[in-house]
Design a protein around this motif. Structure first.
Motif, PDB file in Angstrom:
ATOM      1  N   THR A  93       0.848  -1.207   0.000  1.00 24.55           N
ATOM      2  CA  THR A  93       0.000   0.000   0.000  1.00 24.55           C
ATOM      3  C   THR A  93       0.878   1.250   0.000  1.00 24.55           C
ATOM      4  O   THR A  93       0.633   2.199  -0.740  1.00 24.55           O
ATOM      5  N   ARG A  94       1.905   1.210   0.822  1.00 20.95           N
ATOM      6  CA  ARG A  94       2.822   2.337   0.953  1.00 20.95           C
ATOM      7  C   ARG A  94       3.482   2.706  -0.377  1.00 20.95           C
ATOM      8  O   ARG A  94       3.503   3.874  -0.758  1.00 20.95           O
ATOM      9  N   VAL A  95       4.003   1.708  -1.059  1.00 19.26           N
ATOM     10  CA  VAL A  95       4.702   2.018  -2.315  1.00 19.26           C
ATOM     11  C   VAL A  95       3.727   2.488  -3.399  1.00 19.26           C
ATOM     12  O   VAL A  95       4.101   3.278  -4.260  1.00 19.26           O
ATOM     13  N   LYS A  96       2.476   2.039  -3.315  1.00 18.67           N
ATOM     14  CA  LYS A  96       1.468   2.545  -4.270  1.00 18.67           C
ATOM     15  C   LYS A  96       1.183   4.024  -3.994  1.00 18.67           C
ATOM     16  O   LYS A  96       0.967   4.803  -4.930  1.00 18.67           O
ATOM     17  N   ILE A  97       1.184   4.405  -2.731  1.00 19.11           N
ATOM     18  CA  ILE A  97       1.024   5.822  -2.368  1.00 19.11           C
ATOM     19  C   ILE A  97       2.191   6.622  -2.945  1.00 19.11           C
ATOM     20  O   ILE A  97       2.003   7.681  -3.548  1.00 19.11           O
ATOM     21  N   HIS A  98       3.403   6.083  -2.801  1.00 27.46           N
ATOM     22  CA  HIS A  98       4.590   6.746  -3.370  1.00 27.46           C
ATOM     23  C   HIS A  98       4.464   6.865  -4.889  1.00 27.46           C
ATOM     24  O   HIS A  98       4.877   7.878  -5.474  1.00 27.46           O
ATOM     25  N   SER A  99       3.914   5.851  -5.500  1.00 28.53           N
ATOM     26  CA  SER A  99       3.732   5.835  -6.943  1.00 28.53           C
ATOM     27  C   SER A  99       2.820   6.997  -7.377  1.00 28.53           C
ATOM     28  O   SER A  99       3.125   7.723  -8.334  1.00 28.53           O
ATOM     29  N   VAL A 100       1.723   7.224  -6.657  1.00 33.49           N
ATOM     30  CA  VAL A 100       0.828   8.354  -6.961  1.00 33.49           C
ATOM     31  C   VAL A 100       1.566   9.680  -6.751  1.00 33.49           C
ATOM     32  O   VAL A 100       1.480  10.589  -7.582  1.00 33.49           O
ATOM     33  N   LEU A 101       2.285   9.779  -5.639  1.00 33.01           N
ATOM     34  CA  LEU A 101       2.989  11.024  -5.318  1.00 33.01           C
ATOM     35  C   LEU A 101       4.055  11.346  -6.368  1.00 33.01           C
ATOM     36  O   LEU A 101       4.219  12.500  -6.770  1.00 33.01           O
ATOM     37  N   ASP A 102       4.766  10.323  -6.846  1.00 36.09           N
ATOM     38  CA  ASP A 102       5.780  10.527  -7.889  1.00 36.09           C
ATOM     39  C   ASP A 102       5.115  10.979  -9.194  1.00 36.09           C
ATOM     40  O   ASP A 102       5.589  11.900  -9.860  1.00 36.09           O
ATOM     41  N   TRP A 103       4.009  10.316  -9.533  1.00 34.89           N
ATOM     42  CA  TRP A 103       3.255  10.689 -10.740  1.00 34.89           C
ATOM     43  C   TRP A 103       2.805  12.156 -10.648  1.00 34.89           C
ATOM     44  O   TRP A 103       2.948  12.928 -11.606  1.00 34.89           O
ATOM     45  N   HIS A 104       2.284  12.518  -9.479  1.00 36.05           N
ATOM     46  CA  HIS A 104       1.775  13.876  -9.247  1.00 36.05           C
ATOM     47  C   HIS A 104       2.811  14.945  -9.587  1.00 36.05           C
ATOM     48  O   HIS A 104       2.520  15.910 -10.287  1.00 36.05           O
ATOM     49  N   HIS A 105       4.044  14.738  -9.133  1.00 30.72           N
ATOM     50  CA  HIS A 105       5.057  15.782  -9.283  1.00 30.72           C
ATOM     51  C   HIS A 105       5.591  15.948 -10.704  1.00 30.72           C
ATOM     52  O   HIS A 105       6.287  16.915 -10.989  1.00 30.72           O
ATOM     53  N   THR A 106       5.255  15.024 -11.602  1.00 28.95           N
ATOM     54  CA  THR A 106       5.670  15.221 -13.002  1.00 28.95           C
ATOM     55  C   THR A 106       4.472  15.368 -13.938  1.00 28.95           C
ATOM     56  O   THR A 106       4.652  15.500 -15.146  1.00 28.95           O
ATOM     57  N   ASN A 107       3.260  15.342 -13.401  1.00 27.90           N
ATOM     58  CA  ASN A 107       2.063  15.432 -14.248  1.00 27.90           C
ATOM     59  C   ASN A 107       1.053  16.462 -13.739  1.00 27.90           C
ATOM     60  O   ASN A 107       0.957  17.560 -14.281  1.00 27.90           O
ATOM     61  N   LEU A 108       0.322  16.097 -12.701  1.00 26.40           N
ATOM     62  CA  LEU A 108      -0.753  16.974 -12.226  1.00 26.40           C
ATOM     63  C   LEU A 108      -0.216  18.305 -11.703  1.00 26.40           C
ATOM     64  O   LEU A 108      -0.750  19.355 -12.021  1.00 26.40           O
ATOM     65  N   ARG A 109       0.867  18.257 -10.918  1.00 26.26           N
ATOM     66  CA  ARG A 109       1.373  19.514 -10.340  1.00 26.26           C
ATOM     67  C   ARG A 109       1.887  20.497 -11.400  1.00 26.26           C
ATOM     68  O   ARG A 109       1.448  21.647 -11.419  1.00 26.26           O
ATOM     69  N   PRO A 110       2.797  20.080 -12.307  1.00 22.22           N
ATOM     70  CA  PRO A 110       3.208  21.066 -13.315  1.00 22.22           C
ATOM     71  C   PRO A 110       2.053  21.517 -14.211  1.00 22.22           C
ATOM     72  O   PRO A 110       2.034  22.656 -14.668  1.00 22.22           O
ATOM     73  N   GLY A 111       1.073  20.632 -14.420  1.00 21.50           N
ATOM     74  CA  GLY A 111      -0.097  21.015 -15.216  1.00 21.50           C
ATOM     75  C   GLY A 111      -0.937  22.064 -14.508  1.00 21.50           C
ATOM     76  O   GLY A 111      -1.153  23.163 -15.023  1.00 21.50           O
ATOM     77  N   ALA A 112      -1.393  21.746 -13.290  1.00 27.18           N
ATOM     78  CA  ALA A 112      -2.292  22.645 -12.550  1.00 27.18           C
ATOM     79  C   ALA A 112      -1.572  23.915 -12.104  1.00 27.18           C
ATOM     80  O   ALA A 112      -2.039  25.028 -12.360  1.00 27.18           O
ATOM     81  N   ALA A 113      -0.432  23.750 -11.453  1.00 30.27           N
ATOM     82  CA  ALA A 113       0.294  24.919 -10.934  1.00 30.27           C
ATOM     83  C   ALA A 113       0.784  25.800 -12.085  1.00 30.27           C
ATOM     84  O   ALA A 113       0.713  27.031 -12.015  1.00 30.27           O
ATOM     85  N   GLY A 114       1.254  25.155 -13.147  1.00 22.55           N
ATOM     86  CA  GLY A 114       1.753  25.910 -14.305  1.00 22.55           C
ATOM     87  C   GLY A 114       0.644  26.716 -14.969  1.00 22.55           C
ATOM     88  O   GLY A 114       0.842  27.877 -15.348  1.00 22.55           O
ATOM     89  N   TYR A 115      -0.530  26.113 -15.076  1.00 21.26           N
ATOM     90  CA  TYR A 115      -1.652  26.815 -15.712  1.00 21.26           C
ATOM     91  C   TYR A 115      -2.112  28.002 -14.866  1.00 21.26           C
ATOM     92  O   TYR A 115      -2.284  29.115 -15.368  1.00 21.26           O
ATOM     93  N   VAL A 116      -2.287  27.766 -13.568  1.00 23.69           N
ATOM     94  CA  VAL A 116      -2.757  28.836 -12.671  1.00 23.69           C
ATOM     95  C   VAL A 116      -1.730  29.967 -12.596  1.00 23.69           C
ATOM     96  O   VAL A 116      -2.076  31.145 -12.690  1.00 23.69           O
ATOM     97  N   LEU A 117      -0.461  29.603 -12.463  1.00 26.64           N
ATOM     98  CA  LEU A 117       0.606  30.616 -12.370  1.00 26.64           C
ATOM     99  C   LEU A 117       0.637  31.487 -13.626  1.00 26.64           C
ATOM    100  O   LEU A 117       0.611  32.711 -13.547  1.00 26.64           O
TER     101      LEU A 117
END
Length: 245
Positions: A93-117
């Motif tokens: 379960t733990r490593v799957k959480i890490h997997s989401v967090l790693d995905w987030h920092h190269t996909n959702l975060r640059p997408g959302a934060a980049g667009y809003v900024l």
């Protein structure tokens, strides 16, 4: 014992995630504002805590730590008051959480934060708006929202990875998407409304962390009102033009 110190600016998505996490789990801490609008993250005093000059950061005893995911993992592991579901001890379960967090920092975060900024926030941070960067970020955001909807949120579970209780990944990603509140409402609805599961999951995460969630986001809703007034008065600049803010 010295209290945990959290260096944060609540306009920062990951800062809010750390603050909400501490409050929901009864972790005693001192919140120290590092104002991004005043560029306090670049001050020598703060760079002593995070030489990279970004929020959030924490100091716990001798430990100085930055990067919000590392902070959330540390807090979930170091403080016994943290409910098990935030960061379960089961390794798979733990490593799957890490997997989401790693995905987030190269996909959702640059997408959302980049667009809003690049479409709204840049002038308040002393930067120019950039329509090309906004368009590129929007593409990544749309793709990331589709991946959330069809992959990370599959099945009938209320939270990521088929869980019925939130983990640190839910909190990190939802705080990210809350930043879309500062957009023009039509724009925000256009981006989010095709993704019903995502919208439900944001609400589930909010409800699971009430009242702390709303309290941590108050600053964002005030900013939303401010930007809306500026749009109505025509003083907000369009991407690509020099800012009037």
């Amino acid at each position: 014992m010295m209290k945990l110190k959290v260096y944060a600016d609540r306009m920062s998505q990951p800062s809010r995630a750390v603050i909400i996490f501490c409050k929901v789990n009864g972790i005693q801490f001192v919140e120290i504002l590092i104002s991004l609008a005043k560029r306090q993250q670049l001050s020598p005093e703060f760079k002593d805590i995070n030489p990279l000059g970004k929020v959030p950061a924490i100091v716990d005893g001798r430990l100085k730590l930055f990067e919000s995911h590392a902070i959330l993992i540390y807090l979930a592991s170091a403080f016994p008051s943290v409910a098990h579901h935030w960061y379960p001890s089961d390794l798979s379960t733990r490593v799957k959480i890490h997997s989401v967090l790693d995905w987030h920092h190269t996909n959702l975060r640059p997408g959302a934060a980049g667009y809003v900024l690049n479409s709204v926030l840049a002038p308040s941070l002393g930067l120019p708006l950039d329509s090309l960067a906004a368009a590129k970020a929007e593409k990544l955001l749309a793709k990331s929202l589709s991946t959330l909807e069809t992959f990370w949120l599959k099945g009938n579970a209320k939270f990521l990875l088929g869980s019925n209780q939130p983990s640190i990944a839910d909190l990190s990603l939802v705080c990210e998407l809350m930043q879309l509140q500062v957009l023009d409402e039509k724009d925000r609805v256009r981006l989010l409304s095709p993704h019903k599961r995502v919208e439900e999951w944001i609400e589930n995460t909010r409800k699971a962390t009430m009242l702390h969630f709303d309290e941590a986001h108050e600053i964002l809703f005030k900013a939303k009102e401010r930007f809306q007034k500026q749009r109505e008065m025509g003083t907000i600049s369009k991407p690509g033009f020099q800012s009037k803010m």
